[in-house]
Scaffold this motif. Structure first.
Motif, PDB file in Angstrom:
ATOM      1  N   GLY A   1       9.466  -4.580  -0.545  1.00 13.47           N
ATOM      2  CA  GLY A   1      10.103  -3.336  -0.145  1.00 13.47           C
ATOM      3  C   GLY A   1      11.428  -3.135  -0.849  1.00 13.47           C
ATOM      4  O   GLY A   1      11.800  -3.885  -1.749  1.00 13.47           O
ATOM      5  N   ARG A   2      12.116  -2.112  -0.404  1.00 12.93           N
ATOM      6  CA  ARG A   2      13.425  -1.785  -0.961  1.00 12.93           C
ATOM      7  C   ARG A   2      14.395  -2.932  -0.684  1.00 12.93           C
ATOM      8  O   ARG A   2      14.168  -3.766   0.177  1.00 12.93           O
ATOM      9  CB  ARG A   2      13.957  -0.488  -0.346  1.00 12.93           C
ATOM     10  N   HIS A   3      15.487  -2.919  -1.384  1.00 12.23           N
ATOM     11  CA  HIS A   3      16.459  -4.007  -1.292  1.00 12.23           C
ATOM     12  C   HIS A   3      16.867  -4.312   0.151  1.00 12.23           C
ATOM     13  O   HIS A   3      17.166  -5.454   0.488  1.00 12.23           O
ATOM     14  CB  HIS A   3      17.696  -3.654  -2.142  1.00 12.23           C
ATOM     15  N   ASP A   4      16.848  -3.326   1.033  1.00 11.97           N
ATOM     16  CA  ASP A   4      17.302  -3.541   2.414  1.00 11.97           C
ATOM     17  C   ASP A   4      16.346  -4.399   3.250  1.00 11.97           C
ATOM     18  O   ASP A   4      16.702  -4.799   4.360  1.00 11.97           O
ATOM     19  CB  ASP A   4      17.582  -2.220   3.124  1.00 11.97           C
TER      20      ASP A   4
ATOM     21  N   ARG B   1      12.111  -5.578  -3.894  1.00 14.69           N
ATOM     22  CA  ARG B   1      12.169  -7.028  -3.805  1.00 14.69           C
ATOM     23  C   ARG B   1      10.884  -7.594  -3.219  1.00 14.69           C
ATOM     24  O   ARG B   1      10.241  -6.970  -2.371  1.00 14.69           O
ATOM     25  CB  ARG B   1      13.327  -7.486  -2.899  1.00 14.69           C
ATOM     26  N   LEU B   2      10.539  -8.781  -3.662  1.00 12.69           N
ATOM     27  CA  LEU B   2       9.438  -9.565  -3.101  1.00 12.69           C
ATOM     28  C   LEU B   2      10.071 -10.672  -2.263  1.00 12.69           C
ATOM     29  O   LEU B   2      11.032 -11.307  -2.699  1.00 12.69           O
ATOM     30  CB  LEU B   2       8.620 -10.221  -4.215  1.00 12.69           C
ATOM     31  N   ILE B   3       9.543 -10.908  -1.081  1.00 13.10           N
ATOM     32  CA  ILE B   3       9.992 -12.028  -0.257  1.00 13.10           C
ATOM     33  C   ILE B   3       8.818 -12.981  -0.120  1.00 13.10           C
ATOM     34  O   ILE B   3       7.704 -12.562   0.209  1.00 13.10           O
ATOM     35  CB  ILE B   3      10.489 -11.560   1.120  1.00 13.10           C
ATOM     36  N   TRP B   4       9.071 -14.265  -0.352  1.00 17.58           N
ATOM     37  CA  TRP B   4       7.990 -15.241  -0.370  1.00 17.58           C
ATOM     38  C   TRP B   4       8.515 -16.637  -0.063  1.00 17.58           C
ATOM     39  O   TRP B   4       9.721 -16.851  -0.016  1.00 17.58           O
ATOM     40  CB  TRP B   4       7.284 -15.220  -1.716  1.00 17.58           C
TER      41      TRP B   4
ATOM     42  N   ALA C   1       0.823  -1.219   0.000  1.00 19.32           N
ATOM     43  CA  ALA C   1       0.000   0.000   0.000  1.00 19.32           C
ATOM     44  C   ALA C   1       0.855   1.266   0.000  1.00 19.32           C
ATOM     45  O   ALA C   1       0.406   2.320  -0.450  1.00 19.32           O
ATOM     46  CB  ALA C   1      -0.929  -0.002   1.211  1.00 19.32           C
ATOM     47  N   LYS C   2       2.085   1.177   0.472  1.00 18.59           N
ATOM     48  CA  LYS C   2       2.977   2.343   0.541  1.00 18.59           C
ATOM     49  C   LYS C   2       3.725   2.610  -0.758  1.00 18.59           C
ATOM     50  O   LYS C   2       4.386   3.635  -0.893  1.00 18.59           O
ATOM     51  CB  LYS C   2       3.979   2.161   1.682  1.00 18.59           C
TER      52      LYS C   2
ATOM     53  N   VAL D   1      11.317  -6.938  -8.421  1.00 18.51           N
ATOM     54  CA  VAL D   1      10.335  -6.172  -9.178  1.00 18.51           C
ATOM     55  C   VAL D   1      11.096  -5.259 -10.126  1.00 18.51           C
ATOM     56  O   VAL D   1      10.792  -5.153 -11.312  1.00 18.51           O
ATOM     57  CB  VAL D   1       9.422  -5.348  -8.237  1.00 18.51           C
ATOM     58  N   ASN D   2      12.094  -4.583  -9.585  1.00 17.98           N
ATOM     59  CA  ASN D   2      13.004  -3.749 -10.364  1.00 17.98           C
ATOM     60  C   ASN D   2      14.357  -3.786  -9.650  1.00 17.98           C
ATOM     61  O   ASN D   2      14.562  -4.636  -8.783  1.00 17.98           O
ATOM     62  CB  ASN D   2      12.454  -2.321 -10.544  1.00 17.98           C
ATOM     63  N   MET D   3      15.248  -2.886  -9.951  1.00 18.58           N
ATOM     64  CA  MET D   3      16.574  -2.936  -9.328  1.00 18.58           C
ATOM     65  C   MET D   3      16.546  -2.572  -7.842  1.00 18.58           C
ATOM     66  O   MET D   3      17.510  -2.822  -7.132  1.00 18.58           O
ATOM     67  CB  MET D   3      17.539  -2.018 -10.086  1.00 18.58           C
TER      68      MET D   3
END
Length: 88
Positions: A80-83, A63-66, A16-17, A58-60
């Protein structure tokens, strides 16, 4: 084989963010993930130091975590972001 994607509460909150453009990119990648989790454009790999968590791009930056919940179900844990990978 097509997978069913089930979002976790944390995934929904962080999705949502995202900006509208990021959501559009994410939606396209989620379709690919459901069709083939190992699609080359997702750059999917197991998260180092874990046995069952995976990351896809998703892009550089995003990231998706699953993880695989069942044979044809993927539980979407976070986005969220790579971090965000540091939180795994």
């Amino acid at each position: 084989m097509k997978f069913k994607l089930i979002p976790d509460k944390k995934f929904i909150k962080h999705y949502a963010k995202l900006t509208a453009a990021e959501k559009k990119q994410t939606d396209a990648k989620l379709i690919k993930l459901a069709e083939n989790p190992l699609h080359p454009s997702l750059r999917t790999k197991r998260i180092q130091g874990t046995e069952s968590l995976y990351e896809s791009s998703v892009n550089m930056d995003i990231r998706l975590i699953w993880h695989y919940e069942e044979e044809q179900i993927i539980l979407m844990l976070d986005i969220g972001r790579h971090d965000i990978l540091n939180q795994c």
